[in-house]
Design an enzyme around this catalytic site. Structure first.
Site, PDB file in Angstrom:
ATOM      1  CB  CYS A  76      -0.906  -0.007   1.457  1.00  0.00           C
ATOM      2  SG  CYS A  76      -1.954   1.442   1.486  1.00  0.00           S
ATOM      3  CB  CYS A  79       0.515   1.687   4.227  1.00  0.00           C
ATOM      4  SG  CYS A  79      -1.351   1.321   4.066  1.00  0.00           S
TER       5      CYS A  79
END
Length: 151
Positions: A76, A79
């Site tokens: 991600c 993230c």
């Protein structure tokens, strides 16, 4: 509100908030209500803890401090963008907030239990209860503002 040279942490047995003087950090204190042991070594943790399905209850739900759990995945991009300031916040909030990181791909039970549908998702816990959920890549200031009630 904490006094300048004290920390506030909950007794893991009865949930009572106890004031811990700085000079007592690292020792075993006594809860003012139930007289049970209060292990103050957790006040020294200055980094984000890696949280798994197997230790979620002990590290987050029974945390003696309010907890911020970063639910993320290695693939991600957003993230990855949040990781540096999550690491910084863990150091800044040492002794006041427990910061944890949980890889949702490796921990499906907890991810499912809290209905993590998109990442990054931040879960805020206090005294074993989910207090708030923040979804998406948020600026550092938004996270600080959401946590201000627990500082």
């Amino acid at each position: 509100m904490t006094q300048p040279n004290t920390y506030i942490m909950r007794c893991t047995a009865c949930g009572t908030r106890n004031r811990i003087p700085v000079e007592k950090v690292g020792t075993v204190a006594k809860c003012g209500k139930c007289q049970g042991p209060v292990h103050t070594d957790v006040l020294r943790i200055d980094h984000a803890l890696t949280i798994t399905d197997s230790d979620f209850d002990s590290q987050i739900l029974r945390s003696p401090l309010p907890a911020l759990l970063d639910c993320w995945a290695p693939w991600c991009g957003p993230c990855q963008m949040m990781e540096p300031f999550m690491t910084e916040l863990a150091a800044t909030w040492q002794g006041r907030i427990r910061v944890g990181k949980m890889n949702v791909d490796e921990n499906p039970r907890t991810s499912s239990q809290y209905r993590i549908m998109s990442i990054p998702t931040l879960l805020i816990f206090d005294n074993g209860q989910l207090k708030d959920t923040l979804t998406g890549a948020l600026p550092r200031q938004s996270i600080v503002q959401a946590m201000s009630a627990y500082l």
